[in-house]
Scaffold this active site. Sequence first.
Site, PDB file in Angstrom:
ATOM      1  N   GLU A  43      -7.888  39.383  12.189  1.00 15.01           N
ATOM      2  CA  GLU A  43      -6.845  39.169  13.188  1.00 15.01           C
ATOM      3  C   GLU A  43      -6.614  40.451  13.994  1.00 15.01           C
ATOM      4  O   GLU A  43      -6.637  41.551  13.452  1.00 15.01           O
ATOM      5  CB  GLU A  43      -5.540  38.767  12.493  1.00 15.01           C
ATOM      6  CG  GLU A  43      -4.409  38.455  13.461  1.00 15.01           C
ATOM      7  CD  GLU A  43      -3.094  38.152  12.777  1.00 15.01           C
ATOM      8  OE1 GLU A  43      -2.316  37.357  13.324  1.00 15.01           O
ATOM      9  OE2 GLU A  43      -2.831  38.735  11.700  1.00 15.01           O
ATOM     10  N   LYS A 122      -2.424  30.555  16.197  1.00 10.55           N
ATOM     11  CA  LYS A 122      -1.581  30.865  15.051  1.00 10.55           C
ATOM     12  C   LYS A 122      -0.343  29.981  15.104  1.00 10.55           C
ATOM     13  O   LYS A 122       0.263  29.806  16.169  1.00 10.55           O
ATOM     14  CB  LYS A 122      -1.190  32.349  15.065  1.00 10.55           C
ATOM     15  CG  LYS A 122      -0.546  32.832  13.759  1.00 10.55           C
ATOM     16  CD  LYS A 122      -0.391  34.340  13.755  1.00 10.55           C
ATOM     17  CE  LYS A 122       0.100  34.854  12.414  1.00 10.55           C
ATOM     18  NZ  LYS A 122       0.189  36.333  12.394  1.00 10.55           N
ATOM     19  N   CYS A 156      -3.946  34.590   9.256  1.00 14.40           N
ATOM     20  CA  CYS A 156      -3.099  35.523   8.501  1.00 14.40           C
ATOM     21  C   CYS A 156      -1.905  34.838   7.848  1.00 14.40           C
ATOM     22  O   CYS A 156      -2.042  34.147   6.841  1.00 14.40           O
ATOM     23  CB  CYS A 156      -2.676  36.672   9.427  1.00 14.40           C
ATOM     24  SG  CYS A 156      -2.127  38.164   8.540  1.00 14.40           S
TER      25      CYS A 156
END
Length: 286
Positions: A43, A122, A156
């Site tokens: 990321e 995300k 993440c």
Amino acid sequence: MPKIASAQYDISFLESWENFAAKASRWVKEAADNKADILLFPEYACMELASLFPKAVYSSLNGQLDALQTLLPGYLDLFKTLAAEYRVYIQAGTYPVKHDSSEFRNHAYFFTPQGDVDYQEKLTMTRFENEQWHISRGLDIKLFDTVFGKVAINICYDSEFPHYARQQAERGATLILVPSCTDTEAGYYRVRIGCQARALENQCYVVQASLVGNAEWSEAVDVNCGAAAIYTPVDRGFPNNGILAIGEYNKTQWVYADLDLAAVDTVRQEGQVFNYRDWPKQFDCR
């Protein structure tokens, strides 16, 4: 049986676009030379591109986001070319992208050897992203088709929430990629524990990549730590600790592993336990 390469990628201060292109090419070539089929970068690996702008830009959280939009077409072309040249799938880390609504969203681009490109946004933002960087969440959960089967991406923090990976697993994903960027050891372990939990409960492979190294010049990614790893179900046919391969903490390197994706179907049908199959039963309890 695909071979995956997961990066512990060091952030650099770059003096030119050519330096970035050479670095990206060097990383991809090394993995391809080691017979990797799927490459995972971490990321916000792209944030080193902010160093191509003046200090007033790269030291501004908002300024660097706007400036990076000018480099996005070249970034996409570069990795599209590398994926095709080396005949590999590449998840090139993540890139904050400005939408027509003026919102920035964190895109994980997935490049294929055939020249196709798509992205996963995300879905849950950290406090830093929400409160200081003002990056917005996405809404769509996607899967990506490969010759090896369906691949999913949890960016993440997303890996710490089981319903994303569960939806992806139910739609056919046997491999979940987790590009991560963590600035504390606790943050790294939160993502690592999330990855291992997702591999356990969905009886699939989960692969983490980590951004490593310090970049004191950067307002966004000044401290980075972690280790790349390939996590598995904890059951027969897989490692007893659920770790197929893991890198040396904070070292710049590729971490490789061969993935037996057919074994995912086998363990879901014949495992010592049925974590994947028993998931719906958890909602019967009162």
